[in-house]
Design a protein around this motif. Sequence first.
Motif, short mmCIF file in Angstrom:
data_model
loop_
_atom_site.label_atom_id
_atom_site.label_comp_id
_atom_site.label_asym_id
_atom_site.label_seq_id
_atom_site.Cartn_x
_atom_site.Cartn_y
_atom_site.Cartn_z
N LEU A 32 0.81 -1.04 0.09
CA LEU A 32 -0.02 -0.09 -0.12
C LEU A 32 0.75 1.41 0.03
CD1 LEU A 32 -2.71 -1.10 2.62
CD2 LEU A 32 -2.63 -1.62 0.24
N GLU A 33 2.08 1.11 -0.24
CA GLU A 33 3.18 2.08 -0.28
C GLU A 33 3.20 2.85 -1.69
OE1 GLU A 33 5.88 -0.37 -2.08
OE2 GLU A 33 4.36 -0.75 -0.76
N ASN A 34 2.93 2.45 -2.68
CA ASN A 34 3.46 3.04 -4.03
C ASN A 34 2.33 2.75 -4.90
OD1 ASN A 34 3.86 1.07 -6.48
ND2 ASN A 34 4.71 0.04 -4.53
N LEU A 35 2.44 3.67 -6.04
CA LEU A 35 1.18 3.92 -7.00
C LEU A 35 1.45 2.96 -8.13
CD1 LEU A 35 0.34 7.73 -7.30
CD2 LEU A 35 -0.71 5.80 -6.05
N TRP A 295 -11.15 0.17 -8.69
CA TRP A 295 -10.71 0.99 -7.57
C TRP A 295 -11.68 1.61 -6.66
CZ3 TRP A 295 -8.19 3.29 -12.39
CH2 TRP A 295 -7.17 2.55 -12.88
N GLN A 296 -12.71 1.97 -6.92
CA GLN A 296 -13.80 2.52 -6.13
C GLN A 296 -14.38 1.34 -5.07
OE1 GLN A 296 -17.32 4.80 -7.57
NE2 GLN A 296 -18.42 4.07 -5.94
N ALA A 297 -14.49 0.00 -5.46
CA ALA A 297 -14.92 -1.16 -4.74
C ALA A 297 -13.72 -1.35 -3.72
CB ALA A 297 -14.99 -2.30 -5.80
N GLY A 316 -11.51 10.38 -5.62
CA GLY A 316 -10.92 10.03 -6.48
C GLY A 316 -9.66 9.58 -6.34
N GLY A 317 -8.84 9.32 -7.49
CA GLY A 317 -7.45 8.89 -7.21
C GLY A 317 -7.17 7.45 -6.73
N TRP A 318 -6.20 7.11 -6.05
CA TRP A 318 -5.69 5.85 -5.87
C TRP A 318 -5.36 5.52 -4.36
CZ3 TRP A 318 -1.73 3.90 -10.04
CH2 TRP A 318 -2.60 3.64 -11.34
N PHE A 364 -4.68 1.71 -2.67
CA PHE A 364 -5.60 0.68 -2.86
C PHE A 364 -5.55 0.29 -4.43
CE2 PHE A 364 -7.88 4.62 -2.32
CZ PHE A 364 -8.66 4.77 -3.62
N ALA A 365 -4.52 0.86 -5.10
CA ALA A 365 -4.31 0.52 -6.68
C ALA A 365 -3.81 -0.84 -7.00
CB ALA A 365 -3.66 1.72 -7.35
#
Length: 385
Positions: A32-35, A295-297, A316-318, A364-365
């Motif tokens: 959960l640390e990076n995109l 991503w929303q889920a 929005g976003g990740w 959460f991506a």
Amino acid sequence: MTVSRLRNIPGIGVDRMGDAADATQNRNILRLENLDTDLRPPADAIRRTHEAVDDDDANSYLPFTGQTALRRAVVARIRQSTGFDYDASSECIISAGGLAGILNVLLSILEPGDEVVLTDPTYAGLINRVLLAGGVPKFARLVPSADGWRLDVEALANAVSPRTRAFLIMSPSMPSGFVANATEWQAIADHCRRADAWLVYDAAMERILFDGRNAIHPASLPDMRERTLTVGSVSKEYRMIGWRVGWIVGPERIMNDVRLTSLSNVVCQVGIGMPGATAALTCADDGVAQCVAEWQARRDCLLHALHDLPLVRPDGGWSLLIDTTQLGLAPPDASRRLLDKGEVAATPMNGWGPQAERYLRFVFANEPIARLADIRERVRAAWGV
């Protein structure tokens, strides 16, 4: 001895957390640390990239501003967002990723000591690029609320001065997931016009919007086309992080300077990446809608599991932010405990704005819902709450 331009740049922290998680060689760690994201790019983009490896035209410096087909695809995409036509030859430049585009724009518009208004929190990489370009970051506070993050319009007004040269705004914003609404964009545009400043719009996540929200492109606001520079990329929406293809779209009066900076910096873009980027922008189904739903889920899964903790809903976003100081934990300490005792890698927001130092970020991506199922138990094991 560190040169002066680097003295106030702490880095972004994500690199150190990623290295620490990698060093454990523990595949059970939640990343959960990076995109990064586990969702695949458009199939057409992958196919066209494979073809480009054997295409001599993709193995070239030319055109220095980017392949013509890609620039045409970009301005067509921007027209959908703004309602305005842009000239692919004189108002669009392809960059080696979005952040290279941001730096090239800042180097093209800032004199040393010029001030740039950003939101707080915001991505440390944006702050660092303002500093590298000789600018002075000024911050407009984002306010956490039951309605997610909202822009403090009084703080925005206080951040503007006679030295203001640009507003650097990302929406959806990283790391908070702030999505500027119509009133907030209008306030930003009003100050931008009054200050005779540029608006540098980081559109990297423009369509990653939750709960049915619609994108608002600031260039579509009255009198803003001629002072807005849009910087986008295929990294987030199209899940093409490793391609390193981005773009800069703006009025012709400044783009010659941006072109000169681009030539003097990275010179040209990733040749074999551009055909795939063009395919992503022009294919019949780019997969963005399906990915946003996923991503929303994942966001909703985290919001439900961690509802009793001091977090702020992203629109929005990740990523989302947790105020660990309310739990009596400084974010760096909370991060260390999570990695050591909870098998969760998460980045503290030191250097991401004055207010950001209260927060730890969860991305959460890159983790499916099945892997997030025990997140609350992991957090409890690490923090005892």
